[in-house]
Design an enzyme around this catalytic site. Structure first.
Site, PDB file in Angstrom:
ATOM      1  N   HIS A  43      31.664  22.853  -2.324  1.00  0.00           N
ATOM      2  CA  HIS A  43      31.873  21.118  -2.017  1.00  0.00           C
ATOM      3  C   HIS A  43      30.555  20.466  -2.649  1.00  0.00           C
ATOM      4  O   HIS A  43      29.527  21.121  -2.968  1.00  0.00           O
ATOM      5  CB  HIS A  43      31.823  21.007  -0.521  1.00  0.00           C
ATOM      6  CG  HIS A  43      31.942  19.599   0.029  1.00  0.00           C
ATOM      7  ND1 HIS A  43      31.276  18.399  -0.257  1.00  0.00           N
ATOM      8  CD2 HIS A  43      33.285  18.884   0.464  1.00  0.00           C
ATOM      9  CE1 HIS A  43      31.702  17.575   0.283  1.00  0.00           C
ATOM     10  NE2 HIS A  43      32.930  17.729   0.824  1.00  0.00           N
TER      11      HIS A  43
ATOM     12  N   ASP B 262      27.496  27.289   4.360  1.00  0.00           N
ATOM     13  CA  ASP B 262      27.869  26.214   4.681  1.00  0.00           C
ATOM     14  C   ASP B 262      29.533  26.527   5.415  1.00  0.00           C
ATOM     15  O   ASP B 262      30.467  26.942   4.871  1.00  0.00           O
ATOM     16  CB  ASP B 262      28.590  25.407   3.284  1.00  0.00           C
ATOM     17  CG  ASP B 262      29.491  24.336   3.395  1.00  0.00           C
ATOM     18  OD1 ASP B 262      29.900  24.017   4.655  1.00  0.00           O
ATOM     19  OD2 ASP B 262      29.726  23.438   2.539  1.00  0.00           O
TER      20      ASP B 262
ATOM     21  N   GLN C 264      34.058  24.469   6.889  1.00  0.00           N
ATOM     22  CA  GLN C 264      35.383  24.686   7.127  1.00  0.00           C
ATOM     23  C   GLN C 264      35.777  26.012   8.184  1.00  0.00           C
ATOM     24  O   GLN C 264      36.863  26.232   8.148  1.00  0.00           O
ATOM     25  CB  GLN C 264      36.176  24.963   5.681  1.00  0.00           C
ATOM     26  CG  GLN C 264      36.252  23.416   4.991  1.00  0.00           C
ATOM     27  CD  GLN C 264      37.096  22.237   5.607  1.00  0.00           C
ATOM     28  OE1 GLN C 264      37.907  22.534   6.500  1.00  0.00           O
ATOM     29  NE2 GLN C 264      36.756  21.267   5.165  1.00  0.00           N
TER      30      GLN C 264
ATOM     31  N   LYS D 128      34.898  17.743  12.060  1.00  0.00           N
ATOM     32  CA  LYS D 128      36.330  18.607  11.396  1.00  0.00           C
ATOM     33  C   LYS D 128      36.430  19.621  12.696  1.00  0.00           C
ATOM     34  O   LYS D 128      37.398  20.381  12.557  1.00  0.00           O
ATOM     35  CB  LYS D 128      35.711  19.491  10.267  1.00  0.00           C
ATOM     36  CG  LYS D 128      35.336  18.471   9.210  1.00  0.00           C
ATOM     37  CD  LYS D 128      34.846  19.139   8.074  1.00  0.00           C
ATOM     38  CE  LYS D 128      34.351  18.448   6.959  1.00  0.00           C
ATOM     39  NZ  LYS D 128      35.197  17.845   6.115  1.00  0.00           N
TER      40      LYS D 128
ATOM     41  N   CYS E 159      36.307  16.658  -3.355  1.00  0.00           N
ATOM     42  CA  CYS E 159      34.808  16.571  -3.674  1.00  0.00           C
ATOM     43  C   CYS E 159      34.462  18.106  -4.007  1.00  0.00           C
ATOM     44  O   CYS E 159      33.426  18.730  -3.567  1.00  0.00           O
ATOM     45  CB  CYS E 159      34.131  16.499  -2.209  1.00  0.00           C
ATOM     46  SG  CYS E 159      34.349  14.855  -1.590  1.00  0.00           S
TER      47      CYS E 159
HETATM   48  N1  PMP Z   1      31.174  21.469   2.819  1.00  0.00           N
HETATM   49  C1  PMP Z   1      32.599  21.689   3.076  1.00  0.00           C
HETATM   50  C2  PMP Z   1      33.068  22.950   2.781  1.00  0.00           C
HETATM   51  C3  PMP Z   1      33.302  20.591   3.362  1.00  0.00           C
HETATM   52  O1  PMP Z   1      34.753  20.895   3.559  1.00  0.00           O
HETATM   53  C4  PMP Z   1      32.876  19.372   3.551  1.00  0.00           C
HETATM   54  C5  PMP Z   1      33.752  18.273   4.246  1.00  0.00           C
HETATM   55  N2  PMP Z   1      34.670  17.856   3.485  1.00  0.00           N
HETATM   56  C6  PMP Z   1      31.118  19.264   3.513  1.00  0.00           C
HETATM   57  C7  PMP Z   1      30.470  20.348   2.882  1.00  0.00           C
HETATM   58  C8  PMP Z   1      30.686  17.986   3.930  1.00  0.00           C
HETATM   59  O2  PMP Z   1      30.447  17.755   4.976  1.00  0.00           O
HETATM   60  P1  PMP Z   1      30.235  16.093   5.698  1.00  0.00           P
HETATM   61  O3  PMP Z   1      31.126  15.193   4.707  1.00  0.00           O
HETATM   62  O4  PMP Z   1      30.598  16.003   7.204  1.00  0.00           O
HETATM   63  O5  PMP Z   1      28.852  15.910   5.646  1.00  0.00           O
END
Ligand code: PMP
Length: 408
Positions: free
Chosen positions: A123, A200, A203, A226, A366
């Site tokens: 991401h 990270d 997910q 999430k 993203c």
């Molecule tokens: N890493 C991953 C794998 C994600 O799916 C996301 C959210 N789509 C993020 C980081 C960023 O999370 P946040 O926007 O809640 O900070």
């Protein structure tokens, strides 16, 4: 075969009563942000209605009660990910803030001979902070390559991880493709070279049991929103001995021991990293969201969602106009696909599905490097939660068939 009543679960999500474009809402965008059960909504109300006060400050009863609630939640989170100590849990605004905290916190430990290793399946929030760190320190940013089948090419790990590698940062489950990455192997190789590893778990925390001690992760981050909690709250887990070596991220109240005109000394963990008034309500209610998940069972959630994923994969595979990404790779929680029809953009499909009340994510998720690699503008992603059903997936398939008819 599951020991829960799906109708009772669905009744706990008031938003499922909504109609979208005259159709009952079918929510398949949990990877972006999940819906909230009544228990979580009640806990927000309960906090503001009965316990609202600033934490770690007052001698008065309310402040102490709020403090106890927040620290209880920290312990719940500690147990949820099997951390050794509650003070290894740092409250953040979310995954993004957790990664930035680490990238800034280690800056003084990094120099121009060092390397940071991430992967091509990250991401943006697990790419950009490391680019910024490398720009500031002169360190080199390297990537574990992504293969066409959606898996990471870990056969290259021996060359990619060297004694120069200071930190490896990878996601456990990809938000863009839903693939499960081999973090156990990556952690082992990194530790053999003396590097730290950040996972990270944005997910994975909503869908899989996590044991940071068994994984031997040095850092792990996730977002509450999430996994059935409100937005604006998440956590950074770090091993105590490692967090102690990091510089604080933000300066301000609560993170200090003493403040003088010309310098300050810092508080110990976890407060060193929690400057200012925290998101008290969010931090407390993240604990309630974990209660919700544990009332069903994390493994049960995992198994049920896996069944939904398998079902969606099988149904979508029958449509020859549909291309599923990372179809044969181990996946969890999400399926990413496109129509292989000329000139059809993922958002065309997303718009047709929305007309039928079905919420999916379309776009690059993203994760632009993945899309560039696959030479696509984006994908359609359906991502699951405990309240979803096979009947809803049948509706999704009908919507995809309609899209094929309309766009073909
Ligand atoms: N890493 C991953 C794998 C994600 O799916 C996301 C959210 N789509 C993020 C980081 C960023 O999370 P946040 O926007 O809640 O900070």
């Amino acid at each position: 075969t599951f020991h829960f009543d799906i109708n009772k679960i669905r009744q706990q999500f008031p938003i499922l009563d909504r109609e979208i474009n005259g159709k009952p809402l079918i929510y398949f965008d949990n990877g972006a942000s999940s819906q909230k059960p009544q228990m979580v909504l009640d806990a927000i109300d309960n906090y503001y209605g009965k316990f609202n006060a600033n934490v770690h400050r007052g001698i008065h009863t309310l402040s102490q009660e709020a403090t106890v609630m927040m620290e209880n939640s920290r312990e719940k989170i500690q147990k949820f990910i099997h951390a050794e100590h509650p003070h290894e849990i740092i409250f953040t605004r979310g995954t993004t803030e957790g990664i930035n905290l680490v990238a800034r916190g280690i800056q003084n430990l990094i120099n121009s001979n060092d390397e940071i290793l991430i992967s091509e399946i990250e991401h943006h929030s697990n790419i950009v902070p490391w680019q910024m760190l490398c720009q500031k320190t002169g360190a080199k940013l390297k990537y574990i390559p992504l293969l066409d089948d959606g898996t990471l090419d870990i056969s290259q790990l021996d060359e990619l991880i060297t004694e120069k590698t200071k930190l490896v940062a990878v996601n456990q489950i990809s938000n863009a493709l839903g693939t499960i990455n081999p973090i156990e192997k990556i952690i082992k190789k990194a530790h053999q070279a003396g590097a730290w590893v950040l996972i990270d778990a944005a997910q994975s925390a909503p869908h899989t049991p996590i044991d940071v001690q068994k994984l031997d992760a040095d850092f792990l981050v996730f977002s509450g929103h999430k996994m059935y909690a409100p937005t604006g709250v998440g956590i950074l887990y770090g091993k105590e001995t490692i967090l102690d070596q990091l510089d604080p991220f933000h300066g301000g109240g609560e993170m200090i021991k003493e403040v003088f005109m010309d310098h300050s000394t810092y508080a110990g963990l976890p407060f060193k990293f929690e400057a200012g008034t925290p998101n008290i309500e969010g931090n407390i209610v993240l604990g309630t969201a974990i209660d919700f998940m544990e009332s069903i069972g994390i493994q049960t959630i995992h198994n049920y969602e896996h069944e939904l994923l398998d079902y969606a994969t099988n149904q979508l595979s029958e449509l020859e106009e549909v291309q599923i990404y990372a179809k044969d790779a181990p996946r969890s929680g999400a399926i990413s696909f496109n129509l292989n029809l000329d000139g059809v953009h993922p958002s065309d499909v997303g718009m047709i599905l929305d007309k039928k009340g079905i919420a999916v994510r379309t776009g690059h998720h993203c994760a632009q490097p993945i899309m560039r690699k696959f030479e696509i503008p984006g994908t359609v992603r359906a991502s699951f939660a405990i309240f979803n059903t096979k009947e809803e997936i049948d509706q999704l398939i009908e919507g995809v068939k309609l899209s094929i008819k309309m766009l073909g």
